[in-house]
Design a protein around this motif. Structure first.
Motif, PDB file in Angstrom:
ATOM      1  N   ASP A  36       0.818  -1.201   0.000  1.00 23.45           N
ATOM      2  CA  ASP A  36       0.000   0.000   0.000  1.00 23.45           C
ATOM      3  C   ASP A  36       0.859   1.261   0.000  1.00 23.45           C
ATOM      4  O   ASP A  36       0.450   2.297  -0.484  1.00 23.45           O
ATOM      5  N   SER A  37       2.065   1.164   0.577  1.00 24.89           N
ATOM      6  CA  SER A  37       2.959   2.323   0.625  1.00 24.89           C
ATOM      7  C   SER A  37       3.688   2.531  -0.692  1.00 24.89           C
ATOM      8  O   SER A  37       4.420   3.500  -0.841  1.00 24.89           O
ATOM      9  N   GLY A  38       3.525   1.630  -1.657  1.00 28.79           N
ATOM     10  CA  GLY A  38       4.132   1.788  -2.969  1.00 28.79           C
ATOM     11  C   GLY A  38       5.524   1.204  -3.088  1.00 28.79           C
ATOM     12  O   GLY A  38       6.171   1.364  -4.112  1.00 28.79           O
ATOM     13  N   ILE A  39       6.011   0.508  -2.067  1.00 32.66           N
ATOM     14  CA  ILE A  39       7.337  -0.104  -2.125  1.00 32.66           C
ATOM     15  C   ILE A  39       7.237  -1.412  -2.908  1.00 32.66           C
ATOM     16  O   ILE A  39       6.418  -2.269  -2.595  1.00 32.66           O
ATOM     17  N   PRO A  66      14.377  -4.124  -0.535  1.00 37.60           N
ATOM     18  CA  PRO A  66      12.983  -4.430  -0.181  1.00 37.60           C
ATOM     19  C   PRO A  66      12.676  -5.916  -0.394  1.00 37.60           C
ATOM     20  O   PRO A  66      12.990  -6.476  -1.443  1.00 37.60           O
ATOM     21  N   VAL A  67      12.088  -6.537   0.605  1.00 36.16           N
ATOM     22  CA  VAL A  67      11.769  -7.958   0.539  1.00 36.16           C
ATOM     23  C   VAL A  67      10.330  -8.175   0.999  1.00 36.16           C
ATOM     24  O   VAL A  67       9.888  -7.580   1.973  1.00 36.16           O
ATOM     25  N   ALA A  96       4.097  -9.030   4.188  1.00 34.19           N
ATOM     26  CA  ALA A  96       4.451  -7.615   4.299  1.00 34.19           C
ATOM     27  C   ALA A  96       5.743  -7.383   3.530  1.00 34.19           C
ATOM     28  O   ALA A  96       6.577  -8.283   3.414  1.00 34.19           O
ATOM     29  N   VAL A  97       5.907  -6.179   3.013  1.00 35.52           N
ATOM     30  CA  VAL A  97       7.156  -5.782   2.385  1.00 35.52           C
ATOM     31  C   VAL A  97       7.893  -4.886   3.366  1.00 35.52           C
ATOM     32  O   VAL A  97       7.333  -3.917   3.874  1.00 35.52           O
ATOM     33  N   ILE A  98       9.149  -5.255   3.653  1.00 37.56           N
ATOM     34  CA  ILE A  98       9.975  -4.452   4.543  1.00 37.56           C
ATOM     35  C   ILE A  98      11.282  -4.115   3.841  1.00 37.56           C
ATOM     36  O   ILE A  98      11.679  -4.784   2.885  1.00 37.56           O
ATOM     37  N   VAL A  99      11.942  -3.070   4.320  1.00 36.81           N
ATOM     38  CA  VAL A  99      13.264  -2.698   3.839  1.00 36.81           C
ATOM     39  C   VAL A  99      14.173  -2.668   5.061  1.00 36.81           C
ATOM     40  O   VAL A  99      14.147  -1.705   5.825  1.00 36.81           O
ATOM     41  N   PRO A 100      14.978  -3.716   5.274  1.00 41.34           N
ATOM     42  CA  PRO A 100      15.873  -3.726   6.434  1.00 41.34           C
ATOM     43  C   PRO A 100      16.921  -2.619   6.294  1.00 41.34           C
ATOM     44  O   PRO A 100      17.690  -2.609   5.346  1.00 41.34           O
ATOM     45  N   GLU A 101      16.932  -1.697   7.231  1.00 43.89           N
ATOM     46  CA  GLU A 101      17.831  -0.551   7.160  1.00 43.89           C
ATOM     47  C   GLU A 101      19.077  -0.703   8.006  1.00 43.89           C
ATOM     48  O   GLU A 101      20.002   0.088   7.888  1.00 43.89           O
ATOM     49  N   GLU A 102      19.103  -1.703   8.882  1.00 49.57           N
ATOM     50  CA  GLU A 102      20.229  -1.870   9.796  1.00 49.57           C
ATOM     51  C   GLU A 102      20.731  -3.307   9.732  1.00 49.57           C
ATOM     52  O   GLU A 102      19.955  -4.251   9.820  1.00 49.57           O
ATOM     53  N   ALA A 103      22.048  -3.466   9.550  1.00 45.81           N
ATOM     54  CA  ALA A 103      22.645  -4.796   9.555  1.00 45.81           C
ATOM     55  C   ALA A 103      22.687  -5.328  10.983  1.00 45.81           C
ATOM     56  O   ALA A 103      22.782  -4.565  11.944  1.00 45.81           O
ATOM     57  N   GLY A 104      22.586  -6.629  11.109  1.00 42.58           N
ATOM     58  CA  GLY A 104      22.661  -7.249  12.426  1.00 42.58           C
ATOM     59  C   GLY A 104      21.917  -8.563  12.469  1.00 42.58           C
ATOM     60  O   GLY A 104      21.364  -9.024  11.469  1.00 42.58           O
ATOM     61  N   THR A 105      21.912  -9.159  13.634  1.00 40.45           N
ATOM     62  CA  THR A 105      21.202 -10.410  13.875  1.00 40.45           C
ATOM     63  C   THR A 105      20.052 -10.121  14.826  1.00 40.45           C
ATOM     64  O   THR A 105      20.256  -9.557  15.898  1.00 40.45           O
ATOM     65  N   PHE A 106      18.854 -10.503  14.412  1.00 37.50           N
ATOM     66  CA  PHE A 106      17.647 -10.194  15.170  1.00 37.50           C
ATOM     67  C   PHE A 106      16.900 -11.490  15.481  1.00 37.50           C
ATOM     68  O   PHE A 106      16.858 -12.399  14.663  1.00 37.50           O
TER      69      PHE A 106
END
Length: 128
Positions: A36-39, A66-67, A96-106
């Protein structure tokens, strides 16, 4: 008094057992890659859950890419939660489509109380 306690305990036990015995709902049929956000997603990642485990111990994403993440509930009643990535999915909202902005392990955990193995239902999301 003893009968009431036994009845109450039995009812709680039945609820716990049925929590992971829900329908095997899978991801919705909405397969477009634009939110919906256009990504627009460049890649897709499917995460499957069965009783008390995810299909992989680690999931790898690229920073800034974006994934579209698709959650499939194979058996039981589960969801996923990764607070650092602002990601929460379940059978009701399965992608959902997200764009991970920070590297790391979550840490990714099950977001729906699913029974005795719920606390051990975790995996890692690694953003490189």
């Amino acid at each position: 008094m003893l009968k009431r306690s036994a009845l109450l305990l039995s009812m709680v036990w039945v609820l716990v057992l049925t929590a992971c015995g829900g329908s095997g709902n899978t991801a919705s049929s909405n397969t477009n890659k634009v939110t919906d956000s256009g990504i627009e997603a460049e890649t897709e990642l499917v995460i499957s859950a069965t009783n008390y485990k995810f299909d992989q111990e680690e999931y790898h994403l690229k920073k800034g890419v974006p994934v579209k993440i698709i959650f499939e509930n194979e058996s039981g009643n589960h969801g996923i939660l990764v607070p650092e990535l602002n990601l929460q999915l379940s059978s009701k909202e399965s992608s959902a489509v997200i764009v991970p902005e920070e590297a790391g392990t979550f840490e990714m955990s099950c977001s729906i109380m699913c029974g005795s193995g719920h606390s051990g239902m975790i995996a890692k999301v690694i953003v490189e």
